[in-house]
Design a protein around this motif. Structure first.
Motif, PDB file in Angstrom:
ATOM      1  N   ASP A  26       0.876  -1.231   0.175  1.00 10.73           N
ATOM      2  CA  ASP A  26       0.367   0.177   0.233  1.00 10.73           C
ATOM      3  C   ASP A  26       0.475   1.472  -0.124  1.00 10.73           C
ATOM      4  O   ASP A  26       0.927   2.127  -0.612  1.00 10.73           O
ATOM      5  CB  ASP A  26      -0.562   0.106   1.603  1.00 10.73           C
ATOM      6  N   LEU A  27       1.672   0.983   0.695  1.00 14.66           N
ATOM      7  CA  LEU A  27       2.731   2.904   0.920  1.00 14.66           C
ATOM      8  C   LEU A  27       3.671   3.097  -0.451  1.00 14.66           C
ATOM      9  O   LEU A  27       3.873   3.280  -1.044  1.00 14.66           O
ATOM     10  CB  LEU A  27       3.758   2.198   2.131  1.00 14.66           C
ATOM     11  N   THR A  28       4.038   1.771  -1.028  1.00 10.35           N
ATOM     12  CA  THR A  28       4.609   1.835  -2.110  1.00 10.35           C
ATOM     13  C   THR A  28       4.074   1.819  -3.415  1.00 10.35           C
ATOM     14  O   THR A  28       3.622   2.944  -4.200  1.00 10.35           O
ATOM     15  CB  THR A  28       5.785   0.022  -2.460  1.00 10.35           C
ATOM     16  N   GLU A  29       2.167   1.761  -3.400  1.00  9.43           N
ATOM     17  CA  GLU A  29       1.711   2.120  -4.392  1.00  9.43           C
ATOM     18  C   GLU A  29       0.971   3.215  -4.595  1.00  9.43           C
ATOM     19  O   GLU A  29       1.008   4.422  -5.264  1.00  9.43           O
ATOM     20  CB  GLU A  29       0.946   1.277  -4.302  1.00  9.43           C
ATOM     21  N   ASP A  30       0.781   3.762  -2.820  1.00  7.21           N
ATOM     22  CA  ASP A  30       0.859   5.553  -2.570  1.00  7.21           C
ATOM     23  C   ASP A  30       1.878   5.842  -2.904  1.00  7.21           C
ATOM     24  O   ASP A  30       1.575   7.021  -3.633  1.00  7.21           O
ATOM     25  CB  ASP A  30       0.694   5.941  -0.903  1.00  7.21           C
ATOM     26  N   ALA A  31       2.962   5.532  -3.146  1.00 10.66           N
ATOM     27  CA  ALA A  31       4.183   6.724  -3.564  1.00 10.66           C
ATOM     28  C   ALA A  31       3.878   6.579  -5.160  1.00 10.66           C
ATOM     29  O   ALA A  31       4.613   8.000  -5.265  1.00 10.66           O
ATOM     30  CB  ALA A  31       5.701   6.236  -2.946  1.00 10.66           C
ATOM     31  N   ILE A  32       4.356   5.912  -5.741  1.00 17.43           N
ATOM     32  CA  ILE A  32       4.089   5.387  -7.423  1.00 17.43           C
ATOM     33  C   ILE A  32       2.874   6.403  -7.253  1.00 17.43           C
ATOM     34  O   ILE A  32       3.622   7.601  -8.568  1.00 17.43           O
ATOM     35  CB  ILE A  32       3.813   3.580  -7.467  1.00 17.43           C
ATOM     36  N   GLY A  33       1.771   6.203  -7.195  1.00 19.51           N
ATOM     37  CA  GLY A  33       0.975   6.926  -7.306  1.00 19.51           C
ATOM     38  C   GLY A  33       0.669   8.570  -7.638  1.00 19.51           C
ATOM     39  O   GLY A  33       0.352   9.736  -7.938  1.00 19.51           O
ATOM     40  N   ARG A  34       1.810   8.567  -6.482  1.00 18.12           N
ATOM     41  CA  ARG A  34       1.272  10.870  -6.370  1.00 18.12           C
ATOM     42  C   ARG A  34       3.138  10.900  -7.094  1.00 18.12           C
ATOM     43  O   ARG A  34       3.507  11.965  -7.478  1.00 18.12           O
ATOM     44  CB  ARG A  34       2.057  10.255  -5.363  1.00 18.12           C
ATOM     45  N   VAL A  35       3.812  10.431  -8.331  1.00 15.19           N
ATOM     46  CA  VAL A  35       4.305  10.821  -9.574  1.00 15.19           C
ATOM     47  C   VAL A  35       4.201  10.045 -10.688  1.00 15.19           C
ATOM     48  O   VAL A  35       3.195   9.491 -10.570  1.00 15.19           O
ATOM     49  CB  VAL A  35       6.233   9.629  -9.024  1.00 15.19           C
ATOM     50  N   ALA A  36       4.140  11.041 -11.428  1.00 17.31           N
ATOM     51  CA  ALA A  36       3.739  11.246 -12.334  1.00 17.31           C
ATOM     52  C   ALA A  36       4.512  10.433 -14.144  1.00 17.31           C
ATOM     53  O   ALA A  36       6.012  10.446 -13.724  1.00 17.31           O
ATOM     54  CB  ALA A  36       3.804  12.418 -12.903  1.00 17.31           C
ATOM     55  N   ALA A  37       4.050   9.201 -14.226  1.00 16.77           N
ATOM     56  CA  ALA A  37       4.876   9.045 -14.722  1.00 16.77           C
ATOM     57  C   ALA A  37       5.945   8.142 -13.939  1.00 16.77           C
ATOM     58  O   ALA A  37       7.443   8.052 -14.878  1.00 16.77           O
ATOM     59  CB  ALA A  37       5.852   9.524 -16.140  1.00 16.77           C
ATOM     60  N   ALA A  38       6.200   7.513 -13.010  1.00 15.18           N
ATOM     61  CA  ALA A  38       7.307   6.520 -12.426  1.00 15.18           C
ATOM     62  C   ALA A  38       7.591   5.986 -12.795  1.00 15.18           C
ATOM     63  O   ALA A  38       7.299   4.820 -13.597  1.00 15.18           O
ATOM     64  CB  ALA A  38       5.872   5.855 -10.999  1.00 15.18           C
ATOM     65  N   ARG A  39       8.817   6.209 -12.800  1.00 11.22           N
ATOM     66  CA  ARG A  39       9.211   4.732 -13.305  1.00 11.22           C
ATOM     67  C   ARG A  39      10.544   4.133 -12.459  1.00 11.22           C
ATOM     68  O   ARG A  39      10.648   3.055 -13.221  1.00 11.22           O
ATOM     69  CB  ARG A  39      10.974   5.371 -13.934  1.00 11.22           C
ATOM     70  N   SER A  40      10.591   4.302 -11.582  1.00  6.98           N
ATOM     71  CA  SER A  40      11.494   3.479 -10.297  1.00  6.98           C
ATOM     72  C   SER A  40      11.347   4.218  -9.292  1.00  6.98           C
ATOM     73  O   SER A  40      10.082   5.162  -8.867  1.00  6.98           O
ATOM     74  CB  SER A  40      12.852   3.177 -10.623  1.00  6.98           C
ATOM     75  N   PHE A  41      11.276   2.909  -8.617  1.00  2.26           N
ATOM     76  CA  PHE A  41      11.560   2.944  -6.638  1.00  2.26           C
ATOM     77  C   PHE A  41      11.580   2.008  -5.725  1.00  2.26           C
ATOM     78  O   PHE A  41      12.556   0.769  -6.441  1.00  2.26           O
ATOM     79  CB  PHE A  41       9.979   2.722  -6.250  1.00  2.26           C
ATOM     80  N   SER A  42      12.277   2.826  -4.280  1.00  5.13           N
ATOM     81  CA  SER A  42      12.841   1.689  -3.760  1.00  5.13           C
ATOM     82  C   SER A  42      12.034   1.882  -2.558  1.00  5.13           C
ATOM     83  O   SER A  42      11.592   3.281  -2.124  1.00  5.13           O
ATOM     84  CB  SER A  42      14.564   3.294  -3.373  1.00  5.13           C
ATOM     85  N   LEU A  43      12.423   0.558  -1.591  1.00  4.01           N
ATOM     86  CA  LEU A  43      12.790   0.704   0.053  1.00  4.01           C
ATOM     87  C   LEU A  43      13.053   0.459   0.707  1.00  4.01           C
ATOM     88  O   LEU A  43      13.725  -0.624   0.511  1.00  4.01           O
ATOM     89  CB  LEU A  43      11.161  -0.491   0.248  1.00  4.01           C
ATOM     90  N   ARG A  44      12.996   0.944   1.566  1.00  2.00           N
ATOM     91  CA  ARG A  44      14.035   0.604   2.859  1.00  2.00           C
ATOM     92  C   ARG A  44      13.041   1.113   4.003  1.00  2.00           C
ATOM     93  O   ARG A  44      12.293   1.584   4.810  1.00  2.00           O
ATOM     94  CB  ARG A  44      15.011   1.536   2.925  1.00  2.00           C
TER      95      ARG A  44
END
Length: 85
Positions: A26-44
């Protein structure tokens, strides 16, 4: 091999039972949803020294890094800090 450049670096084990997969997703999807044209993400996942609380840090980025969102949350997924840049 080089000597450690961070004298205060101390890996801290995390009990994987403390990580709720649904919260992570859920947290990852929330962060990705806030970026237009998200390309990558990281989780720590981090625990403060001395047995502090579990924190999750997710960063989502666009391809050119112009659009970046970082969410810091507790283990239950409550966002404690948000950075947009």
């Amino acid at each position: 091999m080089r000597p450690n450049e961070y004298p205060d670096y101390l890996p801290r084990p995390i009990d994987l039972d403390d990580l709720d997969p649904a919260v992570v997703v859920d947290l990852t999807e929330d962060a990705i949803g806030r970026v237009a044209a998200a390309r990558s993400f990281s989780l720590r996942a981090e625990v403060e020294p001395g047995g502090g609380e579990l924190q999750l840090v997710v960063e989502a980025r666009s391809d050119d890094y112009d659009d970046t969102v970082t969410l810091t949350a507790d283990g239950a997924g409550r966002v404690l800090e948000e950075s947009v840049g």
